[in-house]
Design an enzyme around this catalytic site. Structure first.
Site, PDB file in Angstrom:
ATOM      1  N   CYS A  72      51.216  38.638  16.269  1.00  0.00           N
ATOM      2  CA  CYS A  72      51.355  37.796  17.457  1.00  0.00           C
ATOM      3  C   CYS A  72      50.224  38.105  18.428  1.00  0.00           C
ATOM      4  O   CYS A  72      49.902  39.274  18.652  1.00  0.00           O
ATOM      5  CB  CYS A  72      52.716  38.081  18.107  1.00  0.00           C
ATOM      6  SG  CYS A  72      53.032  37.097  19.584  1.00  0.00           S
ATOM      7  N   HIS A  90      58.383  31.044  14.743  1.00  0.00           N
ATOM      8  CA  HIS A  90      57.773  32.023  15.644  1.00  0.00           C
ATOM      9  C   HIS A  90      57.495  31.402  17.012  1.00  0.00           C
ATOM     10  O   HIS A  90      57.818  31.986  18.053  1.00  0.00           O
ATOM     11  CB  HIS A  90      56.481  32.538  14.997  1.00  0.00           C
ATOM     12  CG  HIS A  90      55.763  33.588  15.780  1.00  0.00           C
ATOM     13  ND1 HIS A  90      55.764  34.908  15.413  1.00  0.00           N
ATOM     14  CD2 HIS A  90      55.005  33.511  16.905  1.00  0.00           C
ATOM     15  CE1 HIS A  90      55.030  35.603  16.275  1.00  0.00           C
ATOM     16  NE2 HIS A  90      54.560  34.773  17.189  1.00  0.00           N
ATOM     17  N   GLU A  91      56.930  30.193  17.016  1.00  0.00           N
ATOM     18  CA  GLU A  91      56.586  29.531  18.284  1.00  0.00           C
ATOM     19  C   GLU A  91      57.839  29.060  19.027  1.00  0.00           C
ATOM     20  O   GLU A  91      57.910  29.170  20.253  1.00  0.00           O
ATOM     21  CB  GLU A  91      55.604  28.379  18.061  1.00  0.00           C
ATOM     22  CG  GLU A  91      54.289  28.779  17.416  1.00  0.00           C
ATOM     23  CD  GLU A  91      53.593  29.985  18.037  1.00  0.00           C
ATOM     24  OE1 GLU A  91      53.733  30.231  19.256  1.00  0.00           O
ATOM     25  OE2 GLU A  91      52.885  30.699  17.300  1.00  0.00           O
ATOM     26  N   HIS A 130      59.165  31.905  20.907  1.00  0.00           N
ATOM     27  CA  HIS A 130      58.451  32.119  22.171  1.00  0.00           C
ATOM     28  C   HIS A 130      59.012  31.232  23.277  1.00  0.00           C
ATOM     29  O   HIS A 130      59.133  31.669  24.425  1.00  0.00           O
ATOM     30  CB  HIS A 130      56.954  31.811  22.012  1.00  0.00           C
ATOM     31  CG  HIS A 130      56.137  32.964  21.555  1.00  0.00           C
ATOM     32  ND1 HIS A 130      56.044  34.159  22.236  1.00  0.00           N
ATOM     33  CD2 HIS A 130      55.336  33.100  20.472  1.00  0.00           C
ATOM     34  CE1 HIS A 130      55.235  34.974  21.593  1.00  0.00           C
ATOM     35  NE2 HIS A 130      54.791  34.361  20.515  1.00  0.00           N
TER      36      HIS A 130
END
Length: 169
Positions: free
Chosen positions: A92, A134-135, A138
């Site tokens: 990341c 993953h995004e 976030h």
């Protein structure tokens, strides 16, 4: 000074706000995010909180690794369904000194708006599915280290001079 926000910056821990206006300001944000992502070694995704903007906007572009993949701008993305779990090695930009092994879904079906506000829906597989997950994390204030089963055994320091791609394989 880096344009990327690093852990433990508080913006990375807050759920991002939904985008309600599809306008020139949004397009400017997307352009800025895209430029920053492309300047990062091995950058295949970025979320607005990583540059200090608490909006539900992400970009995923694994085209450098997956033939036929294309850049996606994900505004207000949601994961609708998912397949079985698989092991993933991730890094990341907001925690650049580490990679880690964690579990993600092998495939996902997601829904989002593009930069014009048009609703999109697609099934992603492999690294593209991992990157979208993953995004989206976030955008919810979740970092990949939150998904690591054991920080002592499943996190690895990035070795100077070794590419993250080599570590990810």
């Amino acid at each position: 000074k880096s344009l990327i926000r690093f852990f433990p910056d508080p913006v990375l821990r807050k759920p991002a706000h939904e985008v309600t206006q599809f306008n020139a300001a949004l397009l400017g944000l997307i352009q800025k995010m895209d430029k920053i992502m492309r300047c990062q070694p091995h950058g295949i995704g970025i979320a607005a909180p990583q540059i200090g903007v608490s909006l539900r906007v992400a970009i995923v572009d694994v085209s450098s690794r997956v033939e036929g993949a294309q850049r996606r701008v994900l505004v207000n993305p949601q994961i609708l369904t998912q397949g079985p779990e698989c092991l993933s090695r991730e890094g990341c930009m907001s925690l650049p000194d580490y990679t880690a092994d964690l579990r993600r879904f092998e495939w996902i079906e997601a829904q989002w708006c593009d930069e014009k506000g048009t609703l999109q829906r697609e099934t992603f597989r492999g690294i593209e599915a991992v990157c979208v997950q993953h995004e989206v994390d976030h955008l919810q204030g979740v970092l990949f280290l939150d998904r690591v089963a054991c920080l002592k055994t499943d996190m690895y320091p990035v070795i100077a001079g070794e590419s993250v791609d080599k570590q990810l394989s």
